[in-house]
Design a protein around this motif. Structure first.
Motif, PDB file in Angstrom:
ATOM      1  N   LEU A 243       0.824  -1.197   0.000  1.00  0.00           N
ATOM      2  CA  LEU A 243       0.000   0.000   0.000  1.00  0.00           C
ATOM      3  C   LEU A 243       0.863   1.254   0.000  1.00  0.00           C
ATOM      4  O   LEU A 243       0.558   2.235  -0.708  1.00  0.00           O
ATOM      5  N   CYS A 269     -11.046   1.857   0.366  1.00  0.00           N
ATOM      6  CA  CYS A 269     -11.195   2.047   1.818  1.00  0.00           C
ATOM      7  C   CYS A 269     -12.655   2.081   2.249  1.00  0.00           C
ATOM      8  O   CYS A 269     -12.946   2.301   3.430  1.00  0.00           O
ATOM      9  N   SER A 270     -13.585   1.910   1.315  1.00  0.00           N
ATOM     10  CA  SER A 270     -15.011   1.994   1.618  1.00  0.00           C
ATOM     11  C   SER A 270     -15.640   0.606   1.652  1.00  0.00           C
ATOM     12  O   SER A 270     -15.111  -0.351   1.087  1.00  0.00           O
ATOM     13  N   ALA A 274     -13.662  -3.075   5.036  1.00  0.00           N
ATOM     14  CA  ALA A 274     -12.516  -2.261   4.616  1.00  0.00           C
ATOM     15  C   ALA A 274     -12.010  -1.361   5.735  1.00  0.00           C
ATOM     16  O   ALA A 274     -11.171  -0.490   5.489  1.00  0.00           O
ATOM     17  N   GLU A 275     -12.512  -1.568   6.936  1.00  0.00           N
ATOM     18  CA  GLU A 275     -12.140  -0.679   8.043  1.00  0.00           C
ATOM     19  C   GLU A 275     -10.641  -0.700   8.313  1.00  0.00           C
ATOM     20  O   GLU A 275     -10.022   0.349   8.544  1.00  0.00           O
ATOM     21  N   ARG A 277      -8.189  -1.438   6.239  1.00  0.00           N
ATOM     22  CA  ARG A 277      -7.455  -0.776   5.152  1.00  0.00           C
ATOM     23  C   ARG A 277      -7.619   0.730   5.243  1.00  0.00           C
ATOM     24  O   ARG A 277      -6.677   1.479   4.964  1.00  0.00           O
ATOM     25  N   PHE A 278      -8.795   1.184   5.623  1.00  0.00           N
ATOM     26  CA  PHE A 278      -9.034   2.618   5.790  1.00  0.00           C
ATOM     27  C   PHE A 278      -8.097   3.199   6.838  1.00  0.00           C
ATOM     28  O   PHE A 278      -7.408   4.198   6.606  1.00  0.00           O
ATOM     29  N   THR A 281      -4.505   3.166   5.583  1.00  0.00           N
ATOM     30  CA  THR A 281      -4.263   4.200   4.571  1.00  0.00           C
ATOM     31  C   THR A 281      -4.075   5.565   5.212  1.00  0.00           C
ATOM     32  O   THR A 281      -3.174   6.329   4.841  1.00  0.00           O
ATOM     33  N   SER A 337      -7.995  13.693  10.025  1.00  0.00           N
ATOM     34  CA  SER A 337      -8.146  12.259  10.249  1.00  0.00           C
ATOM     35  C   SER A 337      -8.863  11.975  11.556  1.00  0.00           C
ATOM     36  O   SER A 337      -9.799  11.172  11.608  1.00  0.00           O
ATOM     37  N   ARG A 341     -12.652  10.303  11.695  1.00  0.00           N
ATOM     38  CA  ARG A 341     -12.947   9.049  12.379  1.00  0.00           C
ATOM     39  C   ARG A 341     -13.985   9.247  13.474  1.00  0.00           C
ATOM     40  O   ARG A 341     -14.848   8.393  13.681  1.00  0.00           O
ATOM     41  N   PRO A 347     -15.364   7.129   4.329  1.00  0.00           N
ATOM     42  CA  PRO A 347     -13.924   6.896   4.193  1.00  0.00           C
ATOM     43  C   PRO A 347     -13.345   7.366   2.863  1.00  0.00           C
ATOM     44  O   PRO A 347     -12.285   7.996   2.830  1.00  0.00           O
ATOM     45  N   ILE A 351     -10.390  10.206   2.408  1.00  0.00           N
ATOM     46  CA  ILE A 351      -9.115   9.905   1.755  1.00  0.00           C
ATOM     47  C   ILE A 351      -8.885  10.828   0.558  1.00  0.00           C
ATOM     48  O   ILE A 351      -7.784  11.391   0.385  1.00  0.00           O
TER      49      ILE A 351
END
Length: 368
Positions: A243, A269-270, A274-275, A277-278, A281, A337, A341, A347, A351
């Motif tokens: 990544l 990330c959506s 995918a949490e 990976r979000f 990232t 960020s 969150r 997400p 991003i």
């Protein structure tokens, strides 16, 4: 849930628990400081073990605890070390989590929410009164590990402070802290600090191998993990190295961003599942911007996190003026960020917003 199925808040996925870790790498100074105090008869009742996450603080705490409980004699050369044979009766009890003179304080399980609590509560500390009464009958030292001490709420912190102010005879309290500045000043003042630093690439490689992990790009992994075994395992287990390489390729076209590539990265990330990976990232974008800012002050890094990174960083931050712009952006993006969150922003939208802020900064630096 049974005790066997409740997740342990002090266990890192993909690694043995600190009590099960055979060797501690890279923290020789902290080990020596403790052993010097021990052999000189200057034992403190409170020890504060500090340093970044994932560098071995908890492993050091468990090794000290085992050493104190086993009361092991010097080795054949007369040297006192923290190493205790795993066959020692006290060591076996520690590893099984059943030593009667060892108490562990950590975030408890909440039966109502079926989740770990976000902080260490006062009830966990109040149980120490009973522990000290019961363990006193066995004789020998009593040891308490608090992991992590900076997760204690105010009431829990005040309760542990009382134990530090009037420690029972033979009791040692080991507090593991990632952010010691969050602790009460009175707690810090009553403890002897053992500082653990980031691991060198060589020590990191040894620690990863011990945990069953290897990397084809050990130097790059060490650079991105910042000397943290925990961060390195997270990067390896979640595809973080690939990544980060994607981010370097995306930002390689700056001061103009490839819109389609940016959209694809954001959309990954959506959606459900995918949490992780979000979150990764967001963290890697923050790391990338920090490395850009640092390059403007210190020059391109000697070790790249991905192919082409050194040239890219030198292009984006050629001087200290540019470094200042990137450092300010990092602060702004970190706040975005945290806010995103907290309020559960989409997400992909978050991003993309961050990517376009990076593009805007790159264009500003290029035009200056």
């Amino acid at each position: 849930m049974s005790d066997d199925t409740i997740p342990e808040p002090d266990r890192l996925d993909g690694a043995p628990h600190p009590r099960e870790t055979p060797a501690l790498y890279g923290q020789h100074a902290a080990e020596a400081a403790f052993l010097d105090a021990f052999t000189a008869g200057r034992m403190h009742s409170g020890w504060l073990i500090t340093g970044p996450r994932g560098v071995g603080k908890a492993t050091l705490a468990w090794k000290i605890a085992t050493f104190l409980l086993a009361d092991a004699p010097p080795d054949m050369l007369g040297e006192v070390t923290l190493n205790v044979s795993p066959d020692h009766p006290d060591a076996r009890l520690v590893q099984s989590g059943a030593h009667p003179r060892l108490a562990l304080i950590r975030r408890p399980w909440d039966e109502k929410t079926a989740k770990l609590r976000g902080e260490i509560t006062v009830d966990a500390v109040r149980n120490l009164k009973h522990f000290f009464q019961m363990s006193a009958a066995d004789g020998g030292r009593r040891v308490v590990i608090v992991d992590a001490a900076d997760e204690m709420n105010r009431n829990a912190a005040n309760a542990i402070l009382k134990e530090l102010e009037e420690p029972p005879a033979g009791a040692v309290i080991l507090l593991v802290a990632h952010q010691p500045s969050r602790l009460l000043p009175t707690i810090r003042s009553r403890c002897r600090e053992l500082r653990c630093g980031p691991l060198s690439p060589e020590d990191l490689a040894h620690a990863l191998a011990q945990a069953g992990h290897r990397s084809d790009n050990a130097a790059g992994l060490a650079a991105l993990a910042g000397g943290s075994v925990g961060d390195a395992i997270r990067l390896l287990g979640s595809g973080g190295m690939a990544l980060y390489a994607d981010l370097v390729r995306l930002f390689g076209s700056l001061p103009r961003i490839d819109r389609q590539a940016a959209l694809a990265l954001a959309e990954a990330c959506s959606g459900r599942g995918a949490e992780a990976r979000f979150g990764l990232t967001l963290d890697l974008i923050d790391l990338f911007v920090a490395r850009v800012a640092r390059a403007g002050l210190l020059g391109a890094p000697a070790t790249q996190g991905a192919a082409g990174e050194a040239l890219l960083l030198a292009k984006l931050a050629p001087d200290p003026r540019a470094a200042q712009a990137w450092a300010q952006l990092q602060q702004d993006l970190s706040e975005r960020s945290r806010h995103g969150r907290a309020v559960n922003l989409d997400p992909a939208a978050l991003i993309l917003d961050m990517i376009f802020k990076i593009e805007e900064t790159a264009q500003g630096v290029a035009a200056a």
